[in-house]
Design a protein around this motif. Structure first.
Motif, PDB file in Angstrom:
ATOM      1  N   ASN A  83      15.980  15.806  68.038  1.00 34.09           N
ATOM      2  CA  ASN A  83      17.001  14.778  67.963  1.00 34.09           C
ATOM      3  C   ASN A  83      17.723  14.730  69.300  1.00 34.09           C
ATOM      4  O   ASN A  83      17.460  15.531  70.194  1.00 34.09           O
ATOM      5  N   GLY A  84      18.634  13.771  69.431  1.00 36.80           N
ATOM      6  CA  GLY A  84      19.373  13.617  70.662  1.00 36.80           C
ATOM      7  C   GLY A  84      19.241  12.214  71.219  1.00 36.80           C
ATOM      8  O   GLY A  84      18.567  11.347  70.657  1.00 36.80           O
ATOM      9  N   TYR A  85      19.889  11.989  72.340  1.00 33.01           N
ATOM     10  CA  TYR A  85      19.898  10.662  72.964  1.00 33.01           C
ATOM     11  C   TYR A  85      18.487  10.171  73.265  1.00 33.01           C
ATOM     12  O   TYR A  85      18.160   9.002  73.022  1.00 33.01           O
ATOM     13  N   ASP A  86      17.638  11.052  73.797  1.00 36.65           N
ATOM     14  CA  ASP A  86      16.272  10.645  74.131  1.00 36.65           C
ATOM     15  C   ASP A  86      15.497  10.213  72.889  1.00 36.65           C
ATOM     16  O   ASP A  86      14.714   9.257  72.936  1.00 36.65           O
ATOM     17  N   VAL A  87      15.699  10.915  71.792  1.00 37.02           N
ATOM     18  CA  VAL A  87      15.023  10.554  70.544  1.00 37.02           C
ATOM     19  C   VAL A  87      15.533   9.212  70.037  1.00 37.02           C
ATOM     20  O   VAL A  87      14.754   8.358  69.579  1.00 37.02           O
ATOM     21  N   MET A  88      16.836   8.987  70.134  1.00 37.86           N
ATOM     22  CA  MET A  88      17.414   7.728  69.679  1.00 37.86           C
ATOM     23  C   MET A  88      16.875   6.552  70.486  1.00 37.86           C
ATOM     24  O   MET A  88      16.524   5.499  69.928  1.00 37.86           O
ATOM     25  N   ILE A  89      16.818   6.725  71.806  1.00 38.12           N
ATOM     26  CA  ILE A  89      16.279   5.671  72.666  1.00 38.12           C
ATOM     27  C   ILE A  89      14.801   5.452  72.373  1.00 38.12           C
ATOM     28  O   ILE A  89      14.319   4.301  72.278  1.00 38.12           O
ATOM     29  N   ALA A  90      14.042   6.533  72.242  1.00 40.99           N
ATOM     30  CA  ALA A  90      12.603   6.422  71.957  1.00 40.99           C
ATOM     31  C   ALA A  90      12.379   5.712  70.635  1.00 40.99           C
ATOM     32  O   ALA A  90      11.459   4.883  70.508  1.00 40.99           O
ATOM     33  N   GLN A  91      13.205   6.022  69.634  1.00 42.97           N
ATOM     34  CA  GLN A  91      13.053   5.381  68.330  1.00 42.97           C
ATOM     35  C   GLN A  91      13.340   3.883  68.413  1.00 42.97           C
ATOM     36  O   GLN A  91      12.645   3.066  67.788  1.00 42.97           O
ATOM     37  N   LYS A  92      14.343   3.505  69.212  1.00 46.45           N
ATOM     38  CA  LYS A  92      14.654   2.077  69.376  1.00 46.45           C
ATOM     39  C   LYS A  92      13.488   1.357  70.042  1.00 46.45           C
ATOM     40  O   LYS A  92      13.113   0.251  69.619  1.00 46.45           O
ATOM     41  N   ILE A  93      12.895   1.967  71.058  1.00 49.80           N
ATOM     42  CA  ILE A  93      11.745   1.359  71.734  1.00 49.80           C
ATOM     43  C   ILE A  93      10.587   1.203  70.761  1.00 49.80           C
ATOM     44  O   ILE A  93       9.916   0.158  70.731  1.00 49.80           O
TER      45      ILE A  93
END
Length: 299
Positions: A83-93
């Protein structure tokens, strides 16, 4: 003592996880690539975006043991979730492109080799968009605009520093393979620079245990650490004469802008990710980072 033991276990887990880099991402077909290119496909023809990250670099990415707050399974670490910011951004992409997200725990120094071998499709791991890095990979973004700061303890004689000259003579460190260690710490007069830390948690632990007087990192990492440990204080010299210096504003920008790495020539994936980022503002990025810091688990 209980907290320090917990931190030690967390750092050990981080080192263990980042040593793993196996995965099953599609290997780019390079046999017909033009000169200077290394990829002819996006790597997500199977509908799965395989993302490499340390899973030990909060608040950009971390490991937790359940799927709370949108965490996703780490493919090569059974029973663990990222989890984390990178996961959130990756999930949005992935959501915008109709892809499935797959996370592979990858050591910091293995991110580029993993791209080049086809083990991962993209590294979304809090990487600065430096000229040296972009000579090896293509980068989408920025997907975050960071500031370089120092972190110390509230009872430290350096806690009232207003510029890097006030940190003179201090014992310090930063994470290995970063501009913080290679470029920033050497600017501090008479700094006693210790061996670089392998991970961000290990770096923070050196500060908390008194091994160093301060560390150099970026604002999100420092803010997240201070949010969980109220004995820590962030020293932000940005915009002052006491800030870390770069030859040009362009050089400063490339060292604070955070991007996503893909193998050279993978313009299809690069364009798809940039299209999503282009619809987001700096305020969007900051809001998402605040969300990541808010749900970061205690360690």
């Amino acid at each position: 003592m209980k907290k320090l033991l917990s931190l030690a276990l967390a750092a050990a887990l981080g080192l263990t996880l980042t040593a793993c880099s196996s995965g099953t991402a599609t290997v780019p077909n390079t046999s017909t690539a033009p000169a200077g290119d290394t990829a002819t496909g996006s790597g997500v023809e199977d509908g799965v975006l395989t993302v490499g990250m340390e899973c030990a670099y909060a608040p950009y990415n971390w490991t937790q043991m359940d799927d709370s707050n949108g965490a996703v399974p780490i493919k090569n670490v059974p029973g663990a979730y990222a989890n984390g910011y990178d996961v959130m951004i990756a999930q949005k992409i992935c959501d915008e492109n109709g892809w499935e997200l797959e996370v592979v725990s990858t050591a910091w120094d293995s991110l580029t080799p993993s791209l080049q071998s086809g083990t991962i499709d993209v590294a979304i791991a809090g990487q600065s968009m430096t000229a040296d890095r972009m000579a090896e990979v293509d980068m989408a973004g920025p997907y975050y605009y960071a500031q370089i700061v120092c972190l110390t303890t509230k009872d430290s004689p350096y806690a009232t520093a207003t510029g890097i000259n006030d940190l003179a003579g201090g014992k310090c460190t930063a994470q290995t393979g970063t501009i913080w260690y290679d470029t920033c710490l050497p600017q501090i007069p008479d700094a006693q620079i210790l061996t670089a830390s392998e991970t961000a948690p290990a770096m923070i632990m050196q500060l908390q245990t008194g091994t160093v007087d301060f560390v150099c990192t970026d604002l999100p990492t420092a803010t997240a650490a201070a949010a969980k440990d109220h004995s820590l204080v962030v020293l932000n010299f940005s915009g002052t004469d006491g800030d870390f210096q770069f030859a040009t504003e362009e050089e400063r920008a490339e060292n604070v802008n955070i991007g996503m790495s893909v193998v050279k020539g993978n313009s299809e994936l690069l364009d798809a990710m940039n299209a999503v980022l282009a619809e987001m503002t700096e305020e969007d990025f900051n809001t998402m980072m605040d969300q990541a810091i808010a749900v970061q688990p205690e360690v």
